[in-house]
Design a protein around this motif. Structure first.
Motif, PDB file in Angstrom:
ATOM      1  N   GLY A 173      21.889   4.661  -4.949  1.00  0.00           N
ATOM      2  CA  GLY A 173      21.234   3.574  -5.654  1.00  0.00           C
ATOM      3  C   GLY A 173      20.816   3.993  -7.034  1.00  0.00           C
ATOM      4  N   SER A 174      20.395   3.042  -7.833  1.00  0.00           N
ATOM      5  CA  SER A 174      20.047   3.324  -9.211  1.00  0.00           C
ATOM      6  C   SER A 174      18.782   4.158  -9.295  1.00  0.00           C
ATOM      7  CB  SER A 174      19.847   2.011  -9.984  1.00  0.00           C
ATOM      8  OG  SER A 174      18.646   1.396  -9.572  1.00  0.00           O
ATOM      9  N   HIS A 175      18.669   4.844 -10.440  1.00  0.00           N
ATOM     10  CA  HIS A 175      17.466   5.649 -10.665  1.00  0.00           C
ATOM     11  C   HIS A 175      16.233   4.761 -10.640  1.00  0.00           C
ATOM     12  CE1 HIS A 175      15.135   9.044 -12.225  1.00  0.00           C
ATOM     13  NE2 HIS A 175      14.541   8.160 -13.002  1.00  0.00           N
ATOM     14  N   ARG A 176      16.337   3.548 -11.130  1.00  0.00           N
ATOM     15  CA  ARG A 176      15.184   2.650 -11.175  1.00  0.00           C
ATOM     16  C   ARG A 176      14.689   2.332  -9.761  1.00  0.00           C
ATOM     17  NH1 ARG A 176      14.166  -2.740 -10.800  1.00  0.00           N
ATOM     18  NH2 ARG A 176      12.408  -3.535 -12.005  1.00  0.00           N
ATOM     19  N   ARG A 177      15.594   2.038  -8.837  1.00  0.00           N
ATOM     20  CA  ARG A 177      15.175   1.719  -7.472  1.00  0.00           C
ATOM     21  C   ARG A 177      14.562   2.941  -6.791  1.00  0.00           C
ATOM     22  NH1 ARG A 177      20.064  -1.258  -7.475  1.00  0.00           N
ATOM     23  NH2 ARG A 177      21.148   0.374  -6.304  1.00  0.00           N
ATOM     24  N   GLN A 178      15.153   4.103  -7.045  1.00  0.00           N
ATOM     25  CA  GLN A 178      14.593   5.330  -6.479  1.00  0.00           C
ATOM     26  C   GLN A 178      13.211   5.605  -7.060  1.00  0.00           C
ATOM     27  OE1 GLN A 178      17.358   8.568  -6.873  1.00  0.00           O
ATOM     28  NE2 GLN A 178      19.081   7.351  -6.178  1.00  0.00           N
ATOM     29  N   ARG A 179      13.083   5.313  -8.356  1.00  0.00           N
ATOM     30  CA  ARG A 179      11.817   5.552  -9.038  1.00  0.00           C
ATOM     31  C   ARG A 179      10.694   4.714  -8.424  1.00  0.00           C
ATOM     32  NH1 ARG A 179       8.486   4.079 -13.172  1.00  0.00           N
ATOM     33  NH2 ARG A 179       7.958   5.694 -14.689  1.00  0.00           N
ATOM     34  N   LEU A 180      11.012   3.474  -8.045  1.00  0.00           N
ATOM     35  CA  LEU A 180      10.006   2.607  -7.455  1.00  0.00           C
ATOM     36  C   LEU A 180       9.486   3.181  -6.142  1.00  0.00           C
ATOM     37  CD1 LEU A 180      11.592  -0.911  -8.111  1.00  0.00           C
ATOM     38  CD2 LEU A 180       9.627   0.122  -9.279  1.00  0.00           C
ATOM     39  N   VAL A 181      10.367   3.815  -5.371  1.00  0.00           N
ATOM     40  CA  VAL A 181       9.947   4.426  -4.112  1.00  0.00           C
ATOM     41  C   VAL A 181       8.992   5.590  -4.391  1.00  0.00           C
ATOM     42  CG1 VAL A 181      10.720   5.678  -2.071  1.00  0.00           C
ATOM     43  CG2 VAL A 181      12.035   3.716  -2.903  1.00  0.00           C
ATOM     44  N   VAL A 182       9.323   6.411  -5.378  1.00  0.00           N
ATOM     45  CA  VAL A 182       8.449   7.539  -5.712  1.00  0.00           C
ATOM     46  C   VAL A 182       7.132   7.027  -6.293  1.00  0.00           C
ATOM     47  CG1 VAL A 182       8.224   9.662  -7.054  1.00  0.00           C
ATOM     48  CG2 VAL A 182      10.441   9.031  -6.092  1.00  0.00           C
ATOM     49  N   ASP A 183       7.184   5.949  -7.073  1.00  0.00           N
ATOM     50  CA  ASP A 183       5.956   5.338  -7.585  1.00  0.00           C
ATOM     51  C   ASP A 183       5.040   4.919  -6.431  1.00  0.00           C
ATOM     52  OD1 ASP A 183       6.433   5.610 -10.272  1.00  0.00           O
ATOM     53  OD2 ASP A 183       7.276   3.614 -10.544  1.00  0.00           O
ATOM     54  N   ALA A 184       5.637   4.303  -5.413  1.00  0.00           N
ATOM     55  CA  ALA A 184       4.844   3.862  -4.260  1.00  0.00           C
ATOM     56  C   ALA A 184       4.238   5.053  -3.535  1.00  0.00           C
ATOM     57  CB  ALA A 184       5.726   3.049  -3.310  1.00  0.00           C
ATOM     58  N   PHE A 185       4.998   6.122  -3.433  1.00  0.00           N
ATOM     59  CA  PHE A 185       4.496   7.354  -2.799  1.00  0.00           C
ATOM     60  C   PHE A 185       3.295   7.901  -3.576  1.00  0.00           C
ATOM     61  CE2 PHE A 185       4.581  12.020  -2.802  1.00  0.00           C
ATOM     62  CZ  PHE A 185       4.419  12.279  -1.451  1.00  0.00           C
ATOM     63  N   LEU A 186       3.410   7.953  -4.916  1.00  0.00           N
ATOM     64  CA  LEU A 186       2.320   8.493  -5.734  1.00  0.00           C
ATOM     65  C   LEU A 186       1.086   7.604  -5.673  1.00  0.00           C
ATOM     66  CD1 LEU A 186       4.268   9.758  -8.876  1.00  0.00           C
ATOM     67  CD2 LEU A 186       3.261  11.113  -7.040  1.00  0.00           C
ATOM     68  N   ALA A 187       1.281   6.284  -5.657  1.00  0.00           N
ATOM     69  CA  ALA A 187       0.146   5.365  -5.577  1.00  0.00           C
ATOM     70  C   ALA A 187      -0.595   5.543  -4.257  1.00  0.00           C
ATOM     71  CB  ALA A 187       0.629   3.926  -5.731  1.00  0.00           C
ATOM     72  N   ALA A 188       0.158   5.667  -3.169  1.00  0.00           N
ATOM     73  CA  ALA A 188      -0.467   5.871  -1.863  1.00  0.00           C
ATOM     74  C   ALA A 188      -1.206   7.208  -1.814  1.00  0.00           C
ATOM     75  CB  ALA A 188       0.593   5.803  -0.768  1.00  0.00           C
ATOM     76  N   ALA A 189      -0.618   8.240  -2.444  1.00  0.00           N
ATOM     77  CA  ALA A 189      -1.267   9.549  -2.470  1.00  0.00           C
ATOM     78  C   ALA A 189      -2.570   9.485  -3.255  1.00  0.00           C
ATOM     79  CB  ALA A 189      -0.325  10.581  -3.072  1.00  0.00           C
ATOM     80  N   ARG A 190      -2.557   8.817  -4.406  1.00  0.00           N
ATOM     81  CA  ARG A 190      -3.774   8.701  -5.222  1.00  0.00           C
ATOM     82  C   ARG A 190      -4.885   7.982  -4.462  1.00  0.00           C
ATOM     83  NH1 ARG A 190      -0.078   7.752  -9.471  1.00  0.00           N
ATOM     84  NH2 ARG A 190      -0.236   5.516  -9.100  1.00  0.00           N
ATOM     85  N   ASP A 191      -4.488   6.967  -3.686  1.00  0.00           N
ATOM     86  CA  ASP A 191      -5.484   6.169  -2.962  1.00  0.00           C
ATOM     87  C   ASP A 191      -5.874   6.792  -1.629  1.00  0.00           C
ATOM     88  OD1 ASP A 191      -5.305   4.371  -5.024  1.00  0.00           O
ATOM     89  OD2 ASP A 191      -3.885   3.043  -3.994  1.00  0.00           O
ATOM     90  N   GLY A 192      -5.175   7.864  -1.240  1.00  0.00           N
ATOM     91  CA  GLY A 192      -5.433   8.449   0.068  1.00  0.00           C
ATOM     92  C   GLY A 192      -5.096   7.491   1.193  1.00  0.00           C
ATOM     93  N   ASP A 193      -4.092   6.646   0.952  1.00  0.00           N
ATOM     94  CA  ASP A 193      -3.707   5.601   1.905  1.00  0.00           C
ATOM     95  C   ASP A 193      -2.718   6.166   2.920  1.00  0.00           C
ATOM     96  OD1 ASP A 193      -2.758   3.361   3.258  1.00  0.00           O
ATOM     97  OD2 ASP A 193      -2.898   2.075   1.495  1.00  0.00           O
ATOM     98  N   PHE A 194      -3.214   6.551   4.071  1.00  0.00           N
ATOM     99  CA  PHE A 194      -2.396   7.197   5.100  1.00  0.00           C
ATOM    100  C   PHE A 194      -1.272   6.277   5.560  1.00  0.00           C
ATOM    101  CE2 PHE A 194      -1.377   8.790   9.311  1.00  0.00           C
ATOM    102  CZ  PHE A 194      -1.457  10.162   9.163  1.00  0.00           C
ATOM    103  N   GLU A 195      -1.589   5.024   5.812  1.00  0.00           N
ATOM    104  CA  GLU A 195      -0.590   4.077   6.318  1.00  0.00           C
ATOM    105  C   GLU A 195       0.497   3.802   5.292  1.00  0.00           C
ATOM    106  OE1 GLU A 195      -0.317   3.008   9.363  1.00  0.00           O
ATOM    107  OE2 GLU A 195      -2.086   4.190   9.894  1.00  0.00           O
ATOM    108  N   ALA A 196       0.127   3.683   4.033  1.00  0.00           N
ATOM    109  CA  ALA A 196       1.113   3.425   2.983  1.00  0.00           C
ATOM    110  C   ALA A 196       2.052   4.614   2.818  1.00  0.00           C
ATOM    111  CB  ALA A 196       0.415   3.107   1.662  1.00  0.00           C
ATOM    112  N   LEU A 197       1.521   5.817   2.977  1.00  0.00           N
ATOM    113  CA  LEU A 197       2.367   7.002   2.906  1.00  0.00           C
ATOM    114  C   LEU A 197       3.377   7.024   4.045  1.00  0.00           C
ATOM    115  CD1 LEU A 197      -0.265   9.724   1.917  1.00  0.00           C
ATOM    116  CD2 LEU A 197       1.741   9.075   0.586  1.00  0.00           C
ATOM    117  N   LEU A 198       2.934   6.672   5.245  1.00  0.00           N
ATOM    118  CA  LEU A 198       3.842   6.616   6.378  1.00  0.00           C
ATOM    119  C   LEU A 198       4.948   5.593   6.142  1.00  0.00           C
ATOM    120  CD1 LEU A 198       1.400   6.801   9.438  1.00  0.00           C
ATOM    121  CD2 LEU A 198       2.930   8.590   8.603  1.00  0.00           C
ATOM    122  N   GLU A 199       4.625   4.521   5.470  1.00  0.00           N
ATOM    123  CA  GLU A 199       5.599   3.460   5.241  1.00  0.00           C
ATOM    124  C   GLU A 199       6.718   3.896   4.302  1.00  0.00           C
ATOM    125  OE1 GLU A 199       7.560  -0.046   5.609  1.00  0.00           O
ATOM    126  OE2 GLU A 199       5.821   0.639   6.772  1.00  0.00           O
TER     127      GLU A 199
END
Length: 292
Positions: A173-199
């Motif tokens: 897939g495109s770098h942009r789509r991959q980037r969105l997944v990593v963005d979501a990972f970083l946002a969940a990490a910053r928030d300490g959101d356990f469930e979002a990280l699992l997702e």
């Protein structure tokens, strides 16, 4: 140039740039050193009065010598040993705002991609044109002289290389789509959101960690999630980067010291594999972007 002394001093001023060019073209620090040393030998034999632009002259010599090395490798069926076991090339993840998809791909990925193994499939003139123009900004008029082609032919060589590199670097897939997944990972990490990280992490995630104690490989996401949440509680921060053309994360201690580098494999909108470097010595010798 007025003397051999001036010539030597000016060569030393150019050495770093020449080594960077040769390393990115050849994927080997030792081969690059050999090429730059040979450029000095040739310069030392040259009458300084005949050189109008030393930087351009040296770029031409190093470029042509690099092409000779690539052609010799191809003839012998060789690949660069160092290119296979080198440290990764890490760059800031830059998002283009000019609306040009091709420019976006090169803005965010060119430096890392210039050393990817995929460049071994390019012709020497394509490889050199791509690196010189897209990474170092050398004008096509100069590149044409180096590869003994017209300006238009040099542009076409770089364009062909750019397409091949971009296509090979995006198998899932495109770098942009991959980037969105990593963005979501970083946002969940910053928030300490356990469930979002699992997702965002695949249940069968493969997590490989390279540390001073060696290499460990774990399967599953729970332990990684706990480590990420613990890091957030300790005040660690993270920024998205590009690692050899792939999405990655660079983590920092509260002091700003890099403490971890992750290369992420993204498939079907989830991270399926992460390779992490957690060795202070290894991170210390890498050229890392200043993002802290």
């Amino acid at each position: 140039m007025s003397s051999q002394t001036d010539l030597a001093e000016n060569f030393e001023a150019e050495r770093g740039r020449l080594l960077a060019i040769a390393t990115r073209v050849l994927g080997s620090a030792s081969s690059a050193e050999d090429v730059v040393q040979e450029a000095w030998v040739r310069l030392a034999r040259q009458d300084p009065a005949t050189i109008e632009n030393l930087a351009a002259w040296l770029t031409t010599v190093v470029g042509r010598l690099s092409i000779d090395v690539l052609r010799s490798r191809a003839a012998k069926g060789e690949t660069s040993f160092e290119a296979q076991f080198r440290d990764p090339v890490v760059t800031a993840d830059v998002v283009s705002t000019d609306g040009d998809p091709e420019s976006h791909a090169i803005d965010s990925e060119a430096l890392g991609l210039a050393l990817l193994t995929v460049l071994g499939s390019l012709r020497p003139d394509e490889r050199l044109a791509f690196v010189l123009h897209d990474v170092f900004g050398v004008p096509f008029a100069e590149i044409g002289v180096i590869i003994d082609k017209s300006v238009d032919a040099a542009k076409m060589a770089a364009s062909r290389a750019r397409r091949k590199v971009r296509d090979a670097a995006r198998p899932t897939g495109s770098h942009r789509r991959q980037r969105l997944v990593v963005d979501a990972f970083l946002a969940a990490a910053r928030d300490g959101d356990f469930e979002a990280l699992l997702e965002v992490l695949h249940p069968d995630l493969v997590w490989e960690v390279r540390s001073p104690r060696g290499v460990t490989v774990r399967r599953g996401r729970a332990e990684l999630v706990r480590a990420v949440v613990r890091g957030s509680e300790l005040g660690f921060t993270a920024r998205q980067v590009v690692v050899d053309g792939r999405p990655g994360v660079l983590a920092f201690a509260p002091t700003g010291r890099p403490v971890g580098l992750m290369t992420c494999t993204v498939e079907h909108r989830r991270m399926t594999a992460i390779t992490a470097v957690a060795d202070r010595a290894t991170l210390g010798r890498m050229e890392l972007p200043d993002l802290a």
